[in-house]
Design an enzyme around this catalytic site. Sequence first.
Site, PDB file in Angstrom:
ATOM      1  N   PRO A  91       0.833  -1.217   0.000  1.00  0.00           N
ATOM      2  CA  PRO A  91       0.000   0.000   0.000  1.00  0.00           C
ATOM      3  C   PRO A  91       0.862   1.259   0.000  1.00  0.00           C
ATOM      4  CG  PRO A  91       0.013  -1.037   2.180  1.00  0.00           C
ATOM      5  CD  PRO A  91       0.733  -1.967   1.267  1.00  0.00           C
ATOM      6  N   THR A 167      -2.472  -1.594   9.046  1.00  0.00           N
ATOM      7  CA  THR A 167      -1.101  -1.145   9.308  1.00  0.00           C
ATOM      8  C   THR A 167      -1.022  -0.653  10.748  1.00  0.00           C
ATOM      9  OG1 THR A 167      -0.799  -0.586   6.996  1.00  0.00           O
ATOM     10  CG2 THR A 167       0.696   0.476   8.563  1.00  0.00           C
ATOM     11  N   LYS A 239       0.071  -5.419   9.336  1.00  0.00           N
ATOM     12  CA  LYS A 239       1.295  -4.972   8.648  1.00  0.00           C
ATOM     13  C   LYS A 239       2.129  -4.116   9.597  1.00  0.00           C
ATOM     14  CE  LYS A 239       2.826  -2.289   4.611  1.00  0.00           C
ATOM     15  NZ  LYS A 239       3.189  -0.957   5.078  1.00  0.00           N
ATOM     16  N   HIS A 263       7.866  -0.421   7.314  1.00  0.00           N
ATOM     17  CA  HIS A 263       7.240   0.682   6.579  1.00  0.00           C
ATOM     18  C   HIS A 263       8.259   1.350   5.639  1.00  0.00           C
ATOM     19  CE1 HIS A 263       3.262   2.885   7.201  1.00  0.00           C
ATOM     20  NE2 HIS A 263       3.808   3.588   6.231  1.00  0.00           N
ATOM     21  N   ARG A 318       8.350   1.340  -3.088  1.00  0.00           N
ATOM     22  CA  ARG A 318       8.901   2.380  -3.971  1.00  0.00           C
ATOM     23  C   ARG A 318       9.141   1.886  -5.406  1.00  0.00           C
ATOM     24  NH1 ARG A 318      11.433   2.883   0.972  1.00  0.00           N
ATOM     25  NH2 ARG A 318      11.182   4.844   2.089  1.00  0.00           N
TER      26      ARG A 318
HETATM   27  C1  FMN Z   1       5.592   7.140  -0.479  1.00  0.00           C
HETATM   28  C2  FMN Z   1       5.167   5.992   0.415  1.00  0.00           C
HETATM   29  C3  FMN Z   1       3.874   5.951   0.887  1.00  0.00           C
HETATM   30  C4  FMN Z   1       3.467   4.873   1.704  1.00  0.00           C
HETATM   31  N1  FMN Z   1       2.155   4.806   2.110  1.00  0.00           N
HETATM   32  C5  FMN Z   1       1.756   3.763   2.877  1.00  0.00           C
HETATM   33  C6  FMN Z   1       0.398   3.634   3.260  1.00  0.00           C
HETATM   34  O1  FMN Z   1      -0.465   4.449   2.905  1.00  0.00           O
HETATM   35  N2  FMN Z   1       0.069   2.568   4.036  1.00  0.00           N
HETATM   36  C7  FMN Z   1       0.989   1.629   4.449  1.00  0.00           C
HETATM   37  O2  FMN Z   1       0.640   0.675   5.154  1.00  0.00           O
HETATM   38  N3  FMN Z   1       2.274   1.720   4.055  1.00  0.00           N
HETATM   39  C8  FMN Z   1       2.677   2.745   3.283  1.00  0.00           C
HETATM   40  N4  FMN Z   1       3.978   2.798   2.863  1.00  0.00           N
HETATM   41  C9  FMN Z   1       4.914   1.688   3.191  1.00  0.00           C
HETATM   42  C10 FMN Z   1       4.840   0.608   2.100  1.00  0.00           C
HETATM   43  O3  FMN Z   1       3.602  -0.053   2.147  1.00  0.00           O
HETATM   44  C11 FMN Z   1       5.935  -0.458   2.274  1.00  0.00           C
HETATM   45  O4  FMN Z   1       5.925  -0.945   3.591  1.00  0.00           O
HETATM   46  C12 FMN Z   1       7.356   0.062   1.923  1.00  0.00           C
HETATM   47  O5  FMN Z   1       7.314   0.984   0.851  1.00  0.00           O
HETATM   48  C13 FMN Z   1       8.242  -1.118   1.559  1.00  0.00           C
HETATM   49  O6  FMN Z   1       9.561  -0.703   1.337  1.00  0.00           O
HETATM   50  P1  FMN Z   1      10.171  -0.424  -0.139  1.00  0.00           P
HETATM   51  O7  FMN Z   1       9.636   0.922  -0.555  1.00  0.00           O
HETATM   52  O8  FMN Z   1      11.637  -0.436   0.099  1.00  0.00           O
HETATM   53  O9  FMN Z   1       9.710  -1.541  -1.059  1.00  0.00           O
HETATM   54  C14 FMN Z   1       4.396   3.859   2.058  1.00  0.00           C
HETATM   55  C15 FMN Z   1       5.691   3.909   1.550  1.00  0.00           C
HETATM   56  C16 FMN Z   1       6.088   4.952   0.715  1.00  0.00           C
HETATM   57  C17 FMN Z   1       7.476   4.938   0.131  1.00  0.00           C
END
Ligand code: FMN
Length: 371
Positions: A91, A167, A239, A263, A318
Site C-alpha cells: 500500500p 497497518t 502490517k 514501513h 517504492r
Molecule cells: C511514499 C510511500 C507511501 C506509503 N504509504 C503507505 C500507506 O499508505 N500505508 C501503508 O501501510 N504503508 C505505506 N507505505 C509503506 C509501504 O507499504 C511499504 O511498507 C514500503 O514501501 C516497503 O519498502 P520499499 O519501498 O523499500 O519496497 C508507504 C511507503 C512509501 C514509500
Amino acid sequence: MAVERILAPLKTIPNHIQTIHDYEQQTSKHVTEKTWHYLQGGAMHELSVQENQFQFQNIQLIPRHLNDFTQAHTQLNLLGIDYPHPIFLAPIGHQALFHPQAEHATALAAELMQSNFVLSNFTNTDLRHLNKENPYKWFQLYWQSRETSLSLVKLAEQNLYKAIVITIDAPHSGIRDRERKVFFELPTQMQHPHTSSYFKKSQIQEGEHPIFHGLMKIAPKWEDIEWLVRHSSLPIILKGVLHSADAKKALECGVAGLIISNHGGRILDTTIPPLIALQNIRAIVPAGFPLLLDGGIRRGSDIFKAIALGANAVLIGRPYIYGLTTAGALGVAHVIRILKEEFEITMALMGTTNLNSINSDYIFQKTIVYR
Ligand SMILES: Cc1cc2nc3c(=O)[nH]c(=O)nc-3n(C[C@H](O)[C@H](O)[C@H](O)COP(=O)(O)O)c2cc1C
C-alpha cells in the site's frame, strides 16, 4: 487535481531502463523536488532505509544444479486463494502525486500482471472504482474508530477485496527530516475518499499531551483488532509487525497473516531489519502461517532470499511507484515483469522448481560488519 511535475510520463520504455535502479533514476526526472523527498525519504538518519537494501546483500546464495524444470512454477496459495507469483504491491498512499491516473494505473498494471495489489487507505481513488472482478486485491486500513473502520471493511467486502491489511506500525507519523526541510505538504485539494477528516479529530484539549493525547489516543489497541476479526468476513492481516511477542498476540487475536515490515524505514529509524524479524517470527508461528515481507526488495534474487528465510510472498513499495511515475500503468507492469523474470531466472539458476522447495539450505548469512 493538477500536481506539478517536471517531465511528462513516458509513453514507451527506452532501452536504457532495464532495472529497478534505472527506474529510480528516471523517476527523479518526473517529480518535483518535494515529491522526490517524500517518496525516497525515511525516518531520521534513514539508516533503516539503507539497511533494508543492505540486508539482502548480506546473504549469499548456494545454488544446486541438474534438476528437471519442466514442471517448474512460481504459484502459491495464500488464505485460500491461488496467486501465480509471490510479488505483491504494497500500500502506497496519495498516488496522484506520481501520475494523473494514480491508483487506477497501478491497479490496471497489477491486474494485467496478476500481481496482488494492496490499496492504501490514503488512496486518491475510491476503492469501489477498481475492477470488482479482479481477484488480486486487498484493502489496507489505517484505524479510524470502530464504526468507521468497520464500514470501510464492509465496503471492501462488498467490492470483493480478498483481505484487509491493518497497518499498525504508524500510529504516529515518523520524523522525516527531509520532508520537513523542503516543506513537503499534500496538495490541499487532493481527494482522499476513505479517510475523511478523521485524523484531524485527534486535536488535543488544553492541558493534554500533544503526542500521547493526540494521534496516539485514537490509535487501535489489541482489543480493536480482536473485535474487527470477529466482525469481518475477510481475513485480517497485520502490517508492520517486527516483535515476536506481537506476532504471538496477533495469533491469539485470530489474525490470518502478518506483513513483516518497517514501513520502508519511514516511521522509526534503526529498527531490526525485516529479514531478521522474519526469521525470529517464523520460528514461533505455526508451520504454514502466512508471513509476508517488505522493505528493500530491488532484485529478483532478493525475493528468493526472503522466501528462503520464511516469507510466503513479498511486497514492493517504492519500485512500482518508480514505474508509475515514469510511465503510468506501462511502467508499473514493466517493474513487476523485471522482478518476476529476475526471480524466475534466480530460481532456475538455484535449482529450485517451486516456492516450497526454496529454503534456508540455499543461503549463507554473512556476519554483519558495520562500517
Ligand atoms: C511514499 C510511500 C507511501 C506509503 N504509504 C503507505 C500507506 O499508505 N500505508 C501503508 O501501510 N504503508 C505505506 N507505505 C509503506 C509501504 O507499504 C511499504 O511498507 C514500503 O514501501 C516497503 O519498502 P520499499 O519501498 O523499500 O519496497 C508507504 C511507503 C512509501 C514509500
